[in-house]
Design an enzyme around this catalytic site. Sequence first.
Site, PDB file in Angstrom:
ATOM      1  N   CYS A   2       0.710  -1.063  -0.153  1.00 24.43           N
ATOM      2  CA  CYS A   2       0.176   0.069  -0.035  1.00 24.43           C
ATOM      3  C   CYS A   2       0.972   1.183  -0.028  1.00 24.43           C
ATOM      4  O   CYS A   2       1.979   1.275   0.028  1.00 24.43           O
ATOM      5  CB  CYS A   2      -0.780   0.029   1.187  1.00 24.43           C
ATOM      6  SG  CYS A   2      -1.717  -1.457   1.516  1.00 24.43           S
ATOM      7  N   ARG A  27       0.903   1.985  -5.950  1.00 25.33           N
ATOM      8  CA  ARG A  27       1.338   0.848  -4.954  1.00 25.33           C
ATOM      9  C   ARG A  27       0.189   0.098  -4.461  1.00 25.33           C
ATOM     10  O   ARG A  27       0.181  -0.715  -3.761  1.00 25.33           O
ATOM     11  CB  ARG A  27       1.938   1.728  -3.723  1.00 25.33           C
ATOM     12  CG  ARG A  27       3.160   2.364  -4.030  1.00 25.33           C
ATOM     13  CD  ARG A  27       3.722   2.983  -2.812  1.00 25.33           C
ATOM     14  NE  ARG A  27       3.923   1.998  -1.673  1.00 25.33           N
ATOM     15  CZ  ARG A  27       5.264   1.542  -1.801  1.00 25.33           C
ATOM     16  NH1 ARG A  27       6.123   1.784  -2.723  1.00 25.33           N
ATOM     17  NH2 ARG A  27       5.347   0.659  -0.802  1.00 25.33           N
ATOM     18  N   TRP A  74      -3.655  -1.576  -1.710  1.00 25.56           N
ATOM     19  CA  TRP A  74      -3.725  -3.153  -2.159  1.00 25.56           C
ATOM     20  C   TRP A  74      -3.955  -4.020  -0.996  1.00 25.56           C
ATOM     21  O   TRP A  74      -3.503  -4.391  -0.051  1.00 25.56           O
ATOM     22  CB  TRP A  74      -2.339  -3.464  -2.700  1.00 25.56           C
ATOM     23  CG  TRP A  74      -2.320  -4.310  -3.759  1.00 25.56           C
ATOM     24  CD1 TRP A  74      -2.670  -4.702  -4.767  1.00 25.56           C
ATOM     25  CD2 TRP A  74      -2.112  -5.751  -3.241  1.00 25.56           C
ATOM     26  NE1 TRP A  74      -2.540  -5.753  -5.254  1.00 25.56           N
ATOM     27  CE2 TRP A  74      -1.914  -6.498  -4.401  1.00 25.56           C
ATOM     28  CE3 TRP A  74      -1.577  -6.454  -2.041  1.00 25.56           C
ATOM     29  CZ2 TRP A  74      -1.746  -7.995  -4.295  1.00 25.56           C
ATOM     30  CZ3 TRP A  74      -1.303  -7.714  -1.890  1.00 25.56           C
ATOM     31  CH2 TRP A  74      -1.499  -8.583  -3.143  1.00 25.56           C
ATOM     32  N   ASN A 100       0.993   0.178   5.906  1.00 24.38           N
ATOM     33  CA  ASN A 100       1.604  -0.655   4.605  1.00 24.38           C
ATOM     34  C   ASN A 100       2.424  -1.620   5.297  1.00 24.38           C
ATOM     35  O   ASN A 100       3.315  -1.808   6.007  1.00 24.38           O
ATOM     36  CB  ASN A 100       2.643   0.145   3.913  1.00 24.38           C
ATOM     37  CG  ASN A 100       3.130  -0.585   2.874  1.00 24.38           C
ATOM     38  OD1 ASN A 100       2.562  -1.753   2.462  1.00 24.38           O
ATOM     39  ND2 ASN A 100       4.240  -0.267   2.450  1.00 24.38           N
ATOM     40  N   GLY A 101       1.992  -3.128   5.028  1.00 25.18           N
ATOM     41  CA  GLY A 101       2.556  -4.150   5.589  1.00 25.18           C
ATOM     42  C   GLY A 101       1.545  -5.312   6.073  1.00 25.18           C
ATOM     43  O   GLY A 101       0.342  -5.182   5.693  1.00 25.18           O
ATOM     44  N   GLU A 480       9.603 -12.237 -20.310  1.00 29.95           N
ATOM     45  CA  GLU A 480       9.299 -10.930 -19.987  1.00 29.95           C
ATOM     46  C   GLU A 480       7.971 -10.558 -20.981  1.00 29.95           C
ATOM     47  O   GLU A 480       7.050  -9.851 -20.299  1.00 29.95           O
ATOM     48  CB  GLU A 480      10.492 -10.124 -19.986  1.00 29.95           C
ATOM     49  CG  GLU A 480       9.998  -8.426 -19.980  1.00 29.95           C
ATOM     50  CD  GLU A 480       9.612  -8.224 -18.525  1.00 29.95           C
ATOM     51  OE1 GLU A 480       9.334  -6.959 -18.722  1.00 29.95           O
ATOM     52  OE2 GLU A 480       9.622  -8.916 -17.648  1.00 29.95           O
ATOM     53  N   LYS A 484       4.350  -9.097 -19.721  1.00 33.03           N
ATOM     54  CA  LYS A 484       3.879  -7.742 -20.042  1.00 33.03           C
ATOM     55  C   LYS A 484       2.470  -7.826 -20.623  1.00 33.03           C
ATOM     56  O   LYS A 484       1.502  -7.126 -20.094  1.00 33.03           O
ATOM     57  CB  LYS A 484       4.633  -7.073 -20.951  1.00 33.03           C
ATOM     58  CG  LYS A 484       5.971  -6.555 -20.649  1.00 33.03           C
ATOM     59  CD  LYS A 484       5.455  -5.209 -19.746  1.00 33.03           C
ATOM     60  CE  LYS A 484       6.662  -4.803 -18.477  1.00 33.03           C
ATOM     61  NZ  LYS A 484       6.820  -5.958 -17.499  1.00 33.03           N
ATOM     62  N   GLU A 487      -0.062  -9.010 -17.868  1.00 32.77           N
ATOM     63  CA  GLU A 487      -0.273  -8.232 -16.701  1.00 32.77           C
ATOM     64  C   GLU A 487      -1.125  -7.080 -16.961  1.00 32.77           C
ATOM     65  O   GLU A 487      -1.784  -6.444 -16.084  1.00 32.77           O
ATOM     66  CB  GLU A 487       1.070  -8.194 -15.871  1.00 32.77           C
ATOM     67  CG  GLU A 487       1.830  -7.151 -16.667  1.00 32.77           C
ATOM     68  CD  GLU A 487       3.323  -6.653 -15.812  1.00 32.77           C
ATOM     69  OE1 GLU A 487       3.180  -6.793 -14.478  1.00 32.77           O
ATOM     70  OE2 GLU A 487       4.260  -6.580 -16.457  1.00 32.77           O
ATOM     71  N   HIS A 503       7.164 -31.485 -26.269  1.00 35.60           N
ATOM     72  CA  HIS A 503       7.048 -32.463 -25.060  1.00 35.60           C
ATOM     73  C   HIS A 503       5.794 -31.934 -24.433  1.00 35.60           C
ATOM     74  O   HIS A 503       5.720 -32.072 -23.221  1.00 35.60           O
ATOM     75  CB  HIS A 503       8.592 -31.988 -24.294  1.00 35.60           C
ATOM     76  CG  HIS A 503       9.622 -32.505 -24.942  1.00 35.60           C
ATOM     77  ND1 HIS A 503       9.996 -33.796 -25.041  1.00 35.60           N
ATOM     78  CD2 HIS A 503      10.560 -31.818 -25.286  1.00 35.60           C
ATOM     79  CE1 HIS A 503      11.203 -33.865 -25.531  1.00 35.60           C
ATOM     80  NE2 HIS A 503      11.663 -32.396 -25.805  1.00 35.60           N
ATOM     81  N   LYS A 602       2.898  -1.816  -7.669  1.00 36.04           N
ATOM     82  CA  LYS A 602       4.105  -1.515  -8.305  1.00 36.04           C
ATOM     83  C   LYS A 602       5.357  -2.096  -7.375  1.00 36.04           C
ATOM     84  O   LYS A 602       6.163  -2.829  -7.755  1.00 36.04           O
ATOM     85  CB  LYS A 602       4.563  -0.145  -8.261  1.00 36.04           C
ATOM     86  CG  LYS A 602       5.848   0.173  -8.978  1.00 36.04           C
ATOM     87  CD  LYS A 602       5.847  -0.220 -10.202  1.00 36.04           C
ATOM     88  CE  LYS A 602       7.286   0.285 -10.869  1.00 36.04           C
ATOM     89  NZ  LYS A 602       7.459  -0.437 -12.400  1.00 36.04           N
TER      90      LYS A 602
END
Length: 607
Positions: A2, A27, A74, A100-101, A480, A484, A487, A503, A602
């Site tokens: 957060c 965040r 968040w 935050n945590g 990567e 992208k 997300e 396979h 983020k």
Amino acid sequence: MCGIVGYIGSQEAAPILLKGLKKLEYRGYDSAGIAVHHNGIQVVKTKGRLAELEHKVQEMGGVSGFSGIGHTRWATHGAPSDINSHPHSSTNGRISVVHNGIIENYIQLKAELEEKGCRFVSETDTEVVAQLFDYYYHGDMVETLIQVIHRVRGSYALGIICSEKPDEVLAVRKDSPLLVGISKDGNYIASDIPAVLEHTKDYYLLEDNEIVVLKKDGVTILDMNKQEIKKDVYHVTWDFSAAEKGGYDHFMMKEMMEQPKAMRDSINPRITDGLVQLDEIQYTDEDIRKINRIHMIACGSAWHAGMVGKYVIEECARIPVEVDLASEFRYRNPILHPDDICIIISQSGETADTLAALREAKRQGIRVLAIVNAVGSSIARESDDVLYTWAGPEIAVATTKGYSTQVALMYLLALKFGQAKGTLSDEEVKKLVTELYTVPEKMESLLQMTKEMEELANMQAKATDVFVIGRGIDYAVALEGSLKLKEISYIHSEAYAAGELKHGTISLIEEGTPVIAIATQDSLYEKLVSNVKEVKARGAYVIALAKEGNTEIAEVADHVIYIPTVDDKFTASLDVIPLQLFSYYAAIARGCDVDMPRNLAKSVTVE
């Protein structure tokens, strides 16, 4: 995960808090709220984006007061809702807290407090802090906070206000980022620099369990014994405008366009007479020659940068490299040799899993080199050596220039280690450095492909599945590119080493399934063309990336994107540009929020 802000000074607090939260919304953006000293404490909070909170404050005719705290969330404990939004208050309304945590023992503490008559209204762990603080409070804010810290277990950056102390804002951190901004008009706390940059460029960085007492005309920082601590003042060297969109529709597009400059800024100062000079780190050539193994540790895109690093370091320096997900590293009881080193990669320098992995490596006596963007961050401070990426502020949740500058430092480490070990001669290094200097300009040429990539993305925007394949470094880039896409556009995407298709994975290919095939490694080009033929035979629509001049692939792919010719070692920096643009335009076509994709934040500062 957060974002928190706090302010006390000579100006109205609410507008400052709301602007600060706007800069921290990357965040977390499930809900938001503020608490301001105004004839007690006035709390305004709501589920949804910050715009919802701003609207609610406007409907109330504003909130008056000169000190307060704010939060953008968040969600971890409790679904997004008005009730679960921060700030959280004690039952009597005397204490308000932003956090935050994660408080790991909140269930036990909640049960104890309920037995003592506390009435909880939310599902969050944070409300426990407010209620516990109020239970212990007898007039001394600092003493009360110390008692609370001794009881809670977990990670936290806390901002606390009390209705009986309108001239104070209290704060503390442990394992979650928090800084203190200082100015002549007031003082601030924030999770990150952009929240306060409009008001000040001067700030303190806090260590774990350092307590901050903010007042209108000063800041006091104390240890757990209430002894004052003197701190160095940091000064931000980049402009406020660097954290603004600068005329672009989205931060992500702005940051993509900044990649060539960011790469130059990361590379050029570290080259002297054509050779790599990493003066920031204390590695002698003898130290490098003694390295037994490198453990590359990171999460998400930083992990993908580490994968590129594995290929180029092993190629250039012949040092074995293991690439670990930080969230797995310490739980697999890693086997570490005294002559191993750990390279920790993190954009924010506060990533919780990565920080925990760093501490495990340090506990076992292993030397740690950090690659981070945030000066003075926890990972930077706790590592033995630090290389900064100098990417500047990155606001969009999906990293672009942060990843590119991490990859750039992978190149420099590979060349430096090869130089020191003698696996590359000075002449070979100089030749590769000359080639590396051309990469930013070639990135600029690829960033001009916006129209082509937009048209291509629009064609595939309704796809339900996309597969990205490659070999060697191209596989690392495929990881990567796939991330992208998923997300920010929410299209299901998977990356595979192209040789693994037969396979099992090839069974997923159906008529019209989009496959992005990266074929920019000269030594693996023919094999990749064969893989393209395999998926085409099953009906795939193939978008290929290839170097200019390798036209054979056009005979089997449906669409080919050509990148400028470059040494195989440096293709990752070019391949990723079209993949970023494709993902961006796919997200736009699908109506997604590019800068703030759902369920993401983020900086992941909780495990």
